[in-house]
Design a protein around this motif. Structure first.
Motif, PDB file in Angstrom:
ATOM      1  N   VAL A 109     -10.322   4.546  -0.136  1.00 29.61           N
ATOM      2  CA  VAL A 109      -9.444   4.944   0.667  1.00 29.61           C
ATOM      3  C   VAL A 109      -9.097   6.401   0.095  1.00 29.61           C
ATOM      4  O   VAL A 109      -9.249   7.436   0.615  1.00 29.61           O
ATOM      5  CB  VAL A 109      -8.227   4.269   0.742  1.00 29.61           C
ATOM      6  CG1 VAL A 109      -6.896   5.093   1.265  1.00 29.61           C
ATOM      7  CG2 VAL A 109      -8.011   3.251   1.517  1.00 29.61           C
ATOM      8  N   GLY A 120      -2.402   8.850  -2.568  1.00 31.12           N
ATOM      9  CA  GLY A 120      -3.412   9.433  -1.875  1.00 31.12           C
ATOM     10  C   GLY A 120      -3.281  10.935  -1.178  1.00 31.12           C
ATOM     11  O   GLY A 120      -4.015  11.732  -1.040  1.00 31.12           O
ATOM     12  N   TRP A 159       0.807  -1.088   0.000  1.00 32.29           N
ATOM     13  CA  TRP A 159       0.016  -0.007  -0.078  1.00 32.29           C
ATOM     14  C   TRP A 159       0.900   1.208   0.015  1.00 32.29           C
ATOM     15  O   TRP A 159       0.284   2.372   0.162  1.00 32.29           O
ATOM     16  CB  TRP A 159      -0.979  -0.034   1.100  1.00 32.29           C
ATOM     17  CG  TRP A 159      -1.881  -1.142   1.498  1.00 32.29           C
ATOM     18  CD1 TRP A 159      -1.859  -2.045   1.914  1.00 32.29           C
ATOM     19  CD2 TRP A 159      -3.062  -1.339   0.382  1.00 32.29           C
ATOM     20  NE1 TRP A 159      -2.911  -3.128   1.714  1.00 32.29           N
ATOM     21  CE2 TRP A 159      -3.630  -2.489   0.804  1.00 32.29           C
ATOM     22  CE3 TRP A 159      -3.529  -0.428  -0.681  1.00 32.29           C
ATOM     23  CZ2 TRP A 159      -4.587  -3.162   0.168  1.00 32.29           C
ATOM     24  CZ3 TRP A 159      -4.772  -1.003  -1.151  1.00 32.29           C
ATOM     25  CH2 TRP A 159      -5.214  -2.377  -1.149  1.00 32.29           C
ATOM     26  N   SER A 184     -16.786   1.484   1.828  1.00 31.06           N
ATOM     27  CA  SER A 184     -15.831   0.567   0.912  1.00 31.06           C
ATOM     28  C   SER A 184     -16.298  -0.774   1.171  1.00 31.06           C
ATOM     29  O   SER A 184     -16.440  -1.754   0.704  1.00 31.06           O
ATOM     30  CB  SER A 184     -14.551   0.632   0.832  1.00 31.06           C
ATOM     31  OG  SER A 184     -14.032   0.593   2.087  1.00 31.06           O
ATOM     32  N   GLY A 236     -12.056   8.473   1.155  1.00 35.92           N
ATOM     33  CA  GLY A 236     -11.797   8.798   2.409  1.00 35.92           C
ATOM     34  C   GLY A 236     -10.815   9.957   2.512  1.00 35.92           C
ATOM     35  O   GLY A 236     -11.305  10.584   3.430  1.00 35.92           O
ATOM     36  N   LEU A 244     -15.066   6.133   3.943  1.00 36.74           N
ATOM     37  CA  LEU A 244     -13.903   4.992   4.277  1.00 36.74           C
ATOM     38  C   LEU A 244     -14.914   3.727   4.670  1.00 36.74           C
ATOM     39  O   LEU A 244     -14.542   2.828   4.319  1.00 36.74           O
ATOM     40  CB  LEU A 244     -13.113   5.208   5.617  1.00 36.74           C
ATOM     41  CG  LEU A 244     -12.168   6.623   5.464  1.00 36.74           C
ATOM     42  CD1 LEU A 244     -11.596   6.687   6.753  1.00 36.74           C
ATOM     43  CD2 LEU A 244     -11.045   5.835   4.274  1.00 36.74           C
ATOM     44  N   SER A 286     -17.605   7.656  -2.237  1.00 34.47           N
ATOM     45  CA  SER A 286     -16.744   6.392  -2.038  1.00 34.47           C
ATOM     46  C   SER A 286     -16.985   5.367  -3.212  1.00 34.47           C
ATOM     47  O   SER A 286     -16.296   4.606  -3.325  1.00 34.47           O
ATOM     48  CB  SER A 286     -17.311   5.716  -0.709  1.00 34.47           C
ATOM     49  OG  SER A 286     -18.821   5.410  -1.013  1.00 34.47           O
TER      50      SER A 286
END
Length: 537
Positions: free
Chosen positions: A134, A11, A4, A330, A137, A327, A385
């Motif tokens: 994410v 992000g 990630w 999802s 989010g 968030l 989302s």
């Protein structure tokens, strides 16, 4: 965790650019004071920022295909940081517009399509849905942190520090750029369509300009335009010119495809129902969000007299619930179809608008206002989302940058239209309501009514009632008439705000019409030919 790492860097770009806009919205009153200008000038700066991104997103996407998405992402960050540095030292509103609206806007137009494509390249199947959750989010986090951080820094230090801090954050992202991997491109590199880029940017620019100026120019009857067309306001003619230029753009793109040369945008992408519905919903999403985030801070700062930090505190409920919902949704997306979640979010948004309308009063009820804001954030969080994954799952690997460009063009076109349309409706409703109040007010003499009418013809601004009182006293009106005029202006302010918020509610309801083509299965999957490891069949 290593899996990630790329998402952290990518992000961060999404977070930074949402933070940027929310800081600017909460600092409107301070910017007006610092640059000795009017709300409409700051509205134009905010609109221009979104418009620059909308106009050049497709160009940024194409450059990603030509130069490489990773390379363009990094280049865009450098351009963005340059604009942030200039914004932090801007001495005038014109330099602010160049640094923030133009240079940062161009940097974002390079970064965001590449970011969307790189996220899609880096993650497959359910990981991709999680990654886009994410990203949504982090957009919510930017909106959550922006008003509070921007409000605190603006009130107790200076808004300029936020933009200086962005330069530092970008430098840290550049240091961690090795985490981003890119799938090598196969086949020949496409070529830039310069004519298409010019036509699309001009068409979008004219359309947003017409909407932005409608509050000043008038829609049909001229109010205060720089010129008239056959005695009518130029607004509809400018919007009509926009439609003609965009029609020319569509014709040009089809001609390039027929000649087997690279278009700026493959218009056949828009024939995919899910992609088209996702993009249209994105336009609505940002029109509603940015329109409300322009009107609500004006209510808090101009009508209620709160400073930027107090405004940020009162916007915290919408930010917090938007972050949590975006968030958390999802997880629901694995079992609930996107169409159902989007429609649920629209119902929630409509309820929030009704609640918000009931709270717009001369004296704010903090608990009721916080409840309306929390419900607004819940609805918006559910919405954001879903749409990124819906849009990107409609594309093949080769189409990632182009679809990313369409995605962020839709978002920023919605942002530009939201600030322009809601802002112009607010000013137009303020002028109309004040005119009616003044004409019907028996406390005002004929002379006072005529002088107010002349002032209204020269233009009107959304300002604190203290400024109206000072202007009326300087004009020599008796104290009783000064009080009457201030009362009329205060009532017109609230009606203007309610008209703007009601328009956002109307857009929310109209959005139901475009949701019929959204996917009806959970965890939307990419089209055939784009199935990688872990992608559901």
């Amino acid at each position: 965790m290593a899996h990630w790492r790329a998402l952290i860097v990518l992000g961060a770009a999404q977070f930074l650019m949402v933070l940027d806009t929310s800081v600017m919205n909460v600092s409107i009153s301070q910017l007006v004071e610092d640059f000795d200008t009017e709300v409409t000038a700051i509205q134009a700066v905010i609109t221009l920022y979104a418009l620059m991104m909308a106009a050049f997103m497709a160009v940024g996407a194409k450059l990603g295909d030509i130069l490489g998405r990773r390379r363009l992402f990094l280049l865009g960050l450098v351009v963005y940081a340059t604009g942030s540095a200039l914004t932090s030292v801007a001495p005038t509103v014109w330099v602010l517009a160049i640094g923030w609206s133009v240079i940062e806007g161009l940097g974002a137009a390079l970064v965001l399509p590449a970011m969307a494509a790189l996220v899609a390249e880096s993650y497959r199947g359910r990981d991709r849905a999680v990654a886009y959750g994410v990203i949504g989010g982090l957009a919510g986090a930017g909106i959550a942190v922006g008003p509070l951080l921007g409000g605190w820094v603006t009130t107790y230090l200076t808004w300029r520090l936020v933009f200086a801090g962005e330069v530092v954050v970008v430098a840290a992202m550049l240091v961690g750029h090795r985490a981003i991997k890119e799938v090598p491109r196969t086949g020949p590199r496409p070529r830039m369509d310069g004519v298409g880029a010019t036509l699309s940017a001009t068409g979008l620019g004219l359309g947003v300009l017409g909407v932005l100026q409608s509050g000043t120019w008038g829609w049909v009857q001229p109010r205060n335009p720089p010129f008239t067309v056959f005695g009518f306001a130029p607004t509809l003619f400018v919007i009509g010119a926009s439609a003609l230029v965009l029609y020319a753009f569509v014709s040009w793109e089809r001609r390039r495809v027929a000649r087997r040369t690279d278009p700026l945008v493959h218009l056949t992408l828009l024939e995919r129902p899910a992609l088209r519905a996702g993009l249209l919903t994105m336009v609505s999403q940002n029109l509603i969000l940015l329109g409300l985030f322009f009107a609500i801070p004006l209510y808090l700062q101009v009508v209620q007299g709160f400073d930027a930090f107090e405004t940020g505190l009162r916007l915290l409920p919408v930010s917090a619930t938007m972050l949590v919902a975006s968030l958390g949704a999802s997880r629901f997306a694995r079992n609930v179809p996107p169409r159902r979640l989007v429609r649920l979010s629209l119902v929630t948004l409509a309820a929030a608008v009704v609640w918000l309308l009931a709270t717009i009063d001369p004296e704010i009820d903090d608990s009721q206002f916080a409840g309306a804001m929390a419900l607004l954030g819940l609805g918006m969080g559910l919405l954001v989302s879903q749409l990124g994954n819906v849009v990107q799952s409609s594309a093949t690997e080769e189409e990632r940058s182009e679809v990313g460009g369409l995605q962020y063009t839709a978002q920023n076109l919605g942002s530009a239209l939201g600030t322009a349309l809601i802002g112009s409706l607010l000013i137009g409703a303020l002028a109309q309501s004040l005119t009616t109040h003044v004409e019907d007010d028996p406390r005002l003499s004929q002379e006072a009514q005529e002088r107010t009418s002349v002032a209204l013809e020269a233009g009107i601004s959304f300002v604190p009632t203290d400024q109206v009182r000072t202007a009326a006293e300087e004009a020599g009106l008796p104290p009783a008439e000064v009080d009457a005029l201030v009362d009329d202006y205060a009532s017109a302010q609230l009606k203007g705000l309610k008209a703007a918020i009601l328009a956002a509610g109307g857009v929310t309801l109209a959005t139901f019409l475009v949701t019929t083509r959204l996917p009806t299965r959970p965890d939307t999957t990419p089209p055939a030919g784009d199935r990688g490891p872990g992608t559901a069949p």
